[in-house]
Each structure stands twice: as structure tokens, then as C-alpha cells.
Design an enzyme around this catalytic site. Structure first.
Site, PDB file in Angstrom:
ATOM      1  N   TYR A 136       1.046  -1.127   0.236  1.00  0.00           N
ATOM      2  CA  TYR A 136       0.124   0.188   0.158  1.00  0.00           C
ATOM      3  C   TYR A 136       1.203   1.198  -0.129  1.00  0.00           C
ATOM      4  O   TYR A 136       1.328   1.837   1.256  1.00  0.00           O
ATOM      5  CB  TYR A 136      -1.361   0.331   0.545  1.00  0.00           C
ATOM      6  CG  TYR A 136      -2.006   1.376   1.360  1.00  0.00           C
ATOM      7  CD1 TYR A 136      -1.943   2.050   0.137  1.00  0.00           C
ATOM      8  CD2 TYR A 136      -2.753   1.413   2.445  1.00  0.00           C
ATOM      9  CE1 TYR A 136      -2.751   2.734   0.961  1.00  0.00           C
ATOM     10  CE2 TYR A 136      -3.821   2.448   2.719  1.00  0.00           C
ATOM     11  CZ  TYR A 136      -4.077   3.169   1.951  1.00  0.00           C
ATOM     12  OH  TYR A 136      -4.874   4.207   1.512  1.00  0.00           O
ATOM     13  N   LYS A 164      -0.957  -1.147  -3.886  1.00  0.00           N
ATOM     14  CA  LYS A 164      -2.232  -0.440  -4.078  1.00  0.00           C
ATOM     15  C   LYS A 164      -2.061   1.098  -4.400  1.00  0.00           C
ATOM     16  O   LYS A 164      -0.756   1.630  -4.034  1.00  0.00           O
ATOM     17  CB  LYS A 164      -2.912  -0.678  -2.532  1.00  0.00           C
ATOM     18  CG  LYS A 164      -3.644   0.361  -2.687  1.00  0.00           C
ATOM     19  CD  LYS A 164      -4.805   0.790  -1.305  1.00  0.00           C
ATOM     20  CE  LYS A 164      -5.998   1.552  -1.179  1.00  0.00           C
ATOM     21  NZ  LYS A 164      -6.382   1.644   0.365  1.00  0.00           N
TER      22      LYS A 164
END
Length: 304
Positions: A136, A164
């Protein structure tokens, strides 16, 4: 390590009782509902799921309850947001024991790492856990950007399979594909640039507002996947004012208030987050009510 991660993955909320204990029944009912409405995966204990507001024991209990209701219908990932790399390793190993499908790993919390420290954090988790990992990368919120050079190092870890991408700079998506081709599964991670991200090649979208409008989110993804961008734009422009609520500091309160207005959950959050009041609350209610009043008939897009 190959994974079949694609489509719309809501970062789901954690529902609470009035005493702010975890409402497992409401949480699992909400997850079951959005799966039945067509989402492609579930992410628990992300930012929207208030990861850092829970004890380790509560996180484990949430994962077990959600795993049971998901029942293998879609991939189930957990956020990993811990204050130390060792704590993150231990939690990741617990996730592996529970048997979920993957991890969405954040950098270490509280201390703001530089890029090399963040890379080491991700490496150590990958080397001590067998689950597939999504990095992320959100420098806006968490203060560290793992760029192309850092990802070249992490590409050497077989179980780091996905990113992400939440830099808010859509150029990064093209840079990742240019550098790595299909080495990573790339998800768009910023709601209000999700359509642009899909157009640039992202194979998935991790969203907060999908908790409230899952069918519209899935429709946008399907239309983009089919190259039907003019039709996708109609839904997108309707959705955009709501999606902007996912990009503000009080995103969790905004999303949970919308869930409550939609009859999908409660706005209750754990402190230090407090319910929205005054002008902030009125603004979210106005945006939600305008969206409902102008909601688009999805049947005309013939997506079934």
C-alpha cells in the site's frame, strides 16, 4: 506467486455497538451484502476499517468472523498497519494461520520511515510470511513513497505480488507498467481518480465509497474493462462528489455516515475519531441526498 486479484475491492468498515465494542453481526452482514451485490474482493482492517483502533485480539476475531461469512466466494485480504516491523510480522503470521488470501501492507505506523526503511519493512514481512502481499503506497497519508527504484528491490520477493497505488499521481501507474510490465497486479487506491486509473491499466480498484454504492462501483469497473468509457463517464460524474469524501482526513467518518444514511451500517467510530457535526455533517448529508435523488438506472448499461 500468481494471484487472481482484479475488480472492485471495498475496504470495509468495522461496525460497533453503542458501547463501541465490535458488532460482529453487523460487520459480517455488511460484508455478505456487498459480496452479493457483486464486489470482487474484500479488504478488512484497512484505514476505513479502523485498523489501528483495535487490539491484536480484536483484529484476529474480526478476521475469523469475516472469513467465515466470505466462505471463499471472493479473495479476502487484511490490512497490516503496525507500529513496528516485528509486530507486523507477527500479525501477518497470524493472518496466515487463519487462512485468509493475502495482505495489504502499510508502512510502519507513527514513525515516518524513509524509502529504504519502508523497503526493509516490506522485505522482512515478505520473508517471514507465506501469504501474497499487496504494497500500500500512500505517501500523502503515511509520508513515505516507495518509488520505482524501491519497487525494483521489492520485486525480488516472490510473494510481493501487488501494489495499491495511491500517490494521487496517475503518471506513476504508467511508470510501474513501463518498469515491471505485468510483474505486479496494480490497484487504483484513490477513489476520485479511480476511472483514470482503470483507463491507464489498473486491474482493480480499492474503494471506500463502494461500501455505500457497490453496484455503481462494479458497473464503472465493468464498463472500463470493456472499453465503454463514455458510458462509464455517466456513472463516474454522478459518483464523483461522493468519491471525494474518501480523500479527506475524516474519510472514515464520512463513509460511515453515508453507510448509516443508506441503512447499511452505523456511523459509530472509535475515538479519537468523533462523529461529524455542524457544517461537515450537513455537507456529507447534502452530497449523499443529491446522489440518491439523481441515482442512475444501471439496467440501461446491459452489464449482466
Amino acid at each position: 506467486m500468481n494471484v487472481n486479484w482484479q475488480g472492485v475491492y471495498p475496504a470495509v468498515t468495522t461496525q460497533y455497538n453503542e458501547d463501541l465494542s465490535i458488532n460482529f453481526e453487523a460487520t459480517t452482514k455488511m460484508v455478505d451484502t456487498i459480496i452479493n451485490e457483486g464486489v470482487n474482493g474484500i479488504i478488512v482492517l484497512g484505514t476505513v476499517g479502523e485498523n489501528a483502533s483495535h487490539t491484536r485480539e480484536e483484529k484476529i476475531a474480526i478476521l475469523k468472523a469475516v472469513k467465515e461469512v466470505v466462505a471463499g466466494r471472493v479473495p479476502l485480504l487484511s490490512g497490516v498497519a503496525e507500529t513496528s516491523t516485528q509486530f507486523a510480522i507477527e500479525f501477518s503470521q497470524a493472518c496466515e494461520e487463519i487462512g485468509i488470501d493475502g495482505l495489504m501492507v502499510l508502512p510502519g505506523m507513527i514513525y515516518k520511515s524513509d524509502e529504504s526503511e519502508a523497503v526493509n519493512h516490506y522485505q522482512q514481512i515478505a520473508r517471514n510470511c507465506g501469504l501474497p502481499i499487496m504494497i500500500y503506497n500512500n505517501p500523502v497519508t503515511y509520508g513515505v513513497d516507495v518509488g520505482i527504484e524501491g519497487m525494483k528491490i521489492l520485486a525480488q520477493e516472490d510473494n510481493i505480488v501487488s501494489i495499491k497505488e495511491a500517490t494521487e499521481d496517475t503518471r506513476r501507474i504508467s511508470e510501474l507498467y513501463s518498469a515491471f510490465d505485468d510483474r505486479f497486479v496494480i490497484f487504483g487506491g484513490v477513489d476520485d481518480i479511480a476511472l483514470e486509473s482503470l483507463m491507464l491499466g489498473c486491474t482493480g480498484w480499492i474503494s471506500g465509497l463502494t461500501n455505500v454504492f457497490p453496484k455503481e462501483s462494479v458497473a464503472i469497473y465493468k464498463l472500463a474493462e470493456q472499453g465503454r468509457y463514455t458510458e462509464a463517464l455517466e456513472i463516474w460524474r454522478w459518483f464523483l462528489p461522493l468519491l471525494r469524501l474518501d480523500t479527506v482526513p475524516k474519510l472514515v467518518q464520512c463513509i460511515k455516515l453515508c453507510e448509516q444514511l443508506a441503512g447499511r451500517g452505523s456511523e459509530l467510530t472509535r475515538a479519537p475519531r468523533m462523529p461529524l457535526v455542524g457544517a461537515e455533517r450537513a455537507n456529507v448529508e447534502r452530497i449523499y441526498n443529491e446522489a440518491v435523488a439523481n441515482r442512475i438506472d444501471l439496467s440501461k448499461f446491459n452489464l449482466d
